[in-house]
Design an enzyme around this catalytic site. Structure first.
Site, PDB file in Angstrom:
ATOM      1  N   ASP A  13      29.067 -54.301 -55.291  1.00 27.35           N
ATOM      2  CA  ASP A  13      30.212 -54.292 -54.371  1.00 27.35           C
ATOM      3  C   ASP A  13      30.754 -55.688 -54.096  1.00 27.35           C
ATOM      4  O   ASP A  13      31.951 -55.932 -54.212  1.00 27.35           O
ATOM      5  CB  ASP A  13      29.820 -53.653 -53.029  1.00 27.35           C
ATOM      6  CG  ASP A  13      29.729 -52.137 -53.125  1.00 27.35           C
ATOM      7  OD1 ASP A  13      30.205 -51.568 -54.128  1.00 27.35           O
ATOM      8  OD2 ASP A  13      29.171 -51.524 -52.188  1.00 27.35           O
ATOM      9  N   ARG A  92      22.239 -58.934 -38.911  1.00 25.56           N
ATOM     10  CA  ARG A  92      23.696 -59.026 -39.043  1.00 25.56           C
ATOM     11  C   ARG A  92      24.360 -60.078 -38.161  1.00 25.56           C
ATOM     12  O   ARG A  92      25.199 -60.837 -38.641  1.00 25.56           O
ATOM     13  CB  ARG A  92      24.355 -57.658 -38.839  1.00 25.56           C
ATOM     14  CG  ARG A  92      23.985 -56.603 -39.894  1.00 25.56           C
ATOM     15  CD  ARG A  92      24.036 -57.138 -41.305  1.00 25.56           C
ATOM     16  NE  ARG A  92      23.880 -56.116 -42.321  1.00 25.56           N
ATOM     17  CZ  ARG A  92      23.000 -56.191 -43.331  1.00 25.56           C
ATOM     18  NH1 ARG A  92      22.181 -57.203 -43.423  1.00 25.56           N
ATOM     19  NH2 ARG A  92      22.953 -55.249 -44.242  1.00 25.56           N
ATOM     20  N   ASP A 121      26.976 -51.641 -39.958  1.00 22.61           N
ATOM     21  CA  ASP A 121      26.998 -53.062 -40.300  1.00 22.61           C
ATOM     22  C   ASP A 121      28.392 -53.689 -40.193  1.00 22.61           C
ATOM     23  O   ASP A 121      28.533 -54.826 -39.781  1.00 22.61           O
ATOM     24  CB  ASP A 121      26.404 -53.279 -41.692  1.00 22.61           C
ATOM     25  CG  ASP A 121      24.890 -53.115 -41.683  1.00 22.61           C
ATOM     26  OD1 ASP A 121      24.292 -53.356 -40.614  1.00 22.61           O
ATOM     27  OD2 ASP A 121      24.310 -52.750 -42.724  1.00 22.61           O
ATOM     28  N   SER A 173      20.331 -46.887 -51.460  1.00 21.89           N
ATOM     29  CA  SER A 173      20.944 -48.078 -50.885  1.00 21.89           C
ATOM     30  C   SER A 173      19.863 -48.776 -50.063  1.00 21.89           C
ATOM     31  O   SER A 173      19.289 -48.193 -49.145  1.00 21.89           O
ATOM     32  CB  SER A 173      22.122 -47.671 -50.002  1.00 21.89           C
ATOM     33  OG  SER A 173      22.414 -48.723 -49.120  1.00 21.89           O
TER      34      SER A 173
HETATM   35  N1  ARG Z   1      20.726 -47.556 -40.489  1.00 21.19           N
HETATM   36  C1  ARG Z   1      20.321 -48.922 -40.402  1.00 21.19           C
HETATM   37  C2  ARG Z   1      21.180 -49.662 -39.416  1.00 21.19           C
HETATM   38  O1  ARG Z   1      22.271 -49.266 -39.143  1.00 21.19           O
HETATM   39  C3  ARG Z   1      20.286 -49.626 -41.730  1.00 21.19           C
HETATM   40  C4  ARG Z   1      21.598 -49.794 -42.425  1.00 21.19           C
HETATM   41  C5  ARG Z   1      21.541 -50.371 -43.794  1.00 21.19           C
HETATM   42  N2  ARG Z   1      20.781 -49.510 -44.633  1.00 21.19           N
HETATM   43  C6  ARG Z   1      20.795 -49.452 -45.975  1.00 21.19           C
HETATM   44  N3  ARG Z   1      19.957 -48.666 -46.513  1.00 21.19           N
HETATM   45  N4  ARG Z   1      21.597 -50.176 -46.689  1.00 21.19           N
HETATM   46  O2  ARG Z   1      20.770 -50.676 -38.908  1.00 21.19           O
END
Ligand code: ARG
Length: 389
Positions: A13, A92, A121, A173
């Protein structure tokens, strides 16, 4: 030319996003934040350049991640919906804050991220950017672009000679850092399907786990873990060691359906051996040294703190005020906790502290007893007074 700093992961991406942003008239600085995900490799840097980045900036944020984000969250006891230890969510605001700093250093007018429009995110990135410098333009290519599938993206990458590694792509992912791994998509999208063994990244499966129980001692100073098995390894080594040890036993696996901020329920699995052990040990030590009222009040704070982290509200007055409150509660949270590691789980088997509020002479049922049991009657009669029939 307008300049944009893109939070670049090295994956498909964000590699495609470099080219996409370029086509829209931006000079692209690819910014890689190292929070322990082991992806800031030479190949990823080369890929960014091939995709058209004018510059690649790599920032090692691991120490700051621990000291400024993980330890405060540990002290607060932050766990989202009872299970998620917030590895992704905590990273983040740090990644985005440093991105703003890079934008300033590079004299860029825009920042970009590779998050989709369905997750948490994007919120965490953009709230952070807006809280730190609302004059920066925010671009979210993945939310806007025309590609309808991964295949279309791959075709685009091929057309523009962006070297991508499609063979190794897992159906999941995955987001990783020193505090844990988050895994979603693929077979996990059916919440009723047991997570396939290959969806786990760190922790050993039941068949391969260490069968031999082991007790480790963790030492805390004012709520911060500083010692492990008699040594003083430094925060990164300490977390690394606990991740390795915990993984041997399959500790810290979580399979949950969670509530995203954007209203979607999602199924995710997490692996967080060090976080799980540390949160457990820290909480146990608190139960030894904090009085009942403070301990109970703090449980509510833990939940609120977790929500703030999860919702992307790190850079807010409430979070900093809560940090000061939590800090004040950690004055006495020093001591040692012994944790037994065994297949599937860890268990606290002993705790001690110079600030312990545990009084054997009060708790004991032996001859050492100094508690005047006759006082209990008066206490109970007054306690019951309002309810007396
Ligand atoms: N659900 C988690 C959060 O919002 C992780 C998000 C990223 N997860 C991923 N498998 N890319 O903090």
């Amino acid at each position: 030319m307008k300049k944009v700093v893109l939070a670049y992961s090295g994956g498909l991406d964000t590699s495609v996003a470099i080219r996409w942003l370029k086509e829209r008239g931006y000079e692209v600085v690819a910014y890689m934040a190292d929070v322990g995900q082991e992806k800031t490799t030479a190949a990823a840097i080369a890929r960014a350049k091939k995709a058209g980045a004018a510059k690649v900036v790599v920032k090692d944020l691991k120490k700051r991640f621990v000291n400024e984000y993980l330890w405060p969250a540990l002290k607060a006891g932050a766990v989202y919906e009872g299970r998620y230890t917030l590895a992704t969510a905590l990273s983040r605001p740090l990644i985005a804050a440093e991105q703003v700093a890079v934008a300033h250093a590079e004299k860029a007018t825009a920042v970009a991220h590779g998050c989709t429009g369905k997750g948490n995110d994007q919120v965490r990135f953009e709230v952070t950017t807006q809280a730190l410098d609302s004059s920066l333009e925010i671009l979210a290519p993945v939310r806007e672009w025309e590609f309808k599938s991964r295949e279309e993206e791959i075709l685009y990458a091929r057309r523009h000679r962006i070297p991508i590694d499609v063979t190794k792509k897992s159906p999941f992912s995955i987001d990783k850092n020193i505090w844990g791994v988050s895994v979603e998509a693929g077979a996990l999208e059916d919440p009723n399907v047991e997570p396939p063994e290959e969806s786990f990244q760190w922790t050993r499966g039941a068949k391969d786990r260490n069968p031999k129980e082991r007790v480790i001692e963790i030492r805390f100073e004012k709520g911060v873990p500083v010692g492990l098995e008699g040594g003083r390894p430094g925060p990164l080594k300490l977390i690394g060691r606990l991740n390795a040890l915990g993984s041997e036993y399959g500790i810290g696996r979580m399979d949950m359906v969670e509530n995203r901020l954007v209203g979607i329920k999602s199924r995710e699995t997490y692996e967080a051996p060090a976080a799980t052990i540390l949160i457990q040990a820290h909480k146990d030590l608190e139960s030894l040294v904090l009085d009942r009222e403070l301990l109970h009040f703090k449980e509510g704070i833990a939940q609120k703190y977790a929500e703030l982290v999860y919702y992307g509200l790190w850079f807010t007055p409430l979070r900093s005020a809560l940090d000061r409150f939590v800090e004040a509660t950690q004055e006495k949270v020093s001591g040692s906790v012994r944790v037994k590691l065994r297949k599937y789980s860890s268990q606290v088997v002993g705790r001690k502290s110079p600030h312990s509020l545990y009084k054997e002479t009060l708790a004991t049922y032996s001859a050492k007893d100094r508690f005047d049991q006759r006082l209990a009657k008066g206490f109970i009669d007054l306690w019951a007074l309002p309810y007396k029939k």
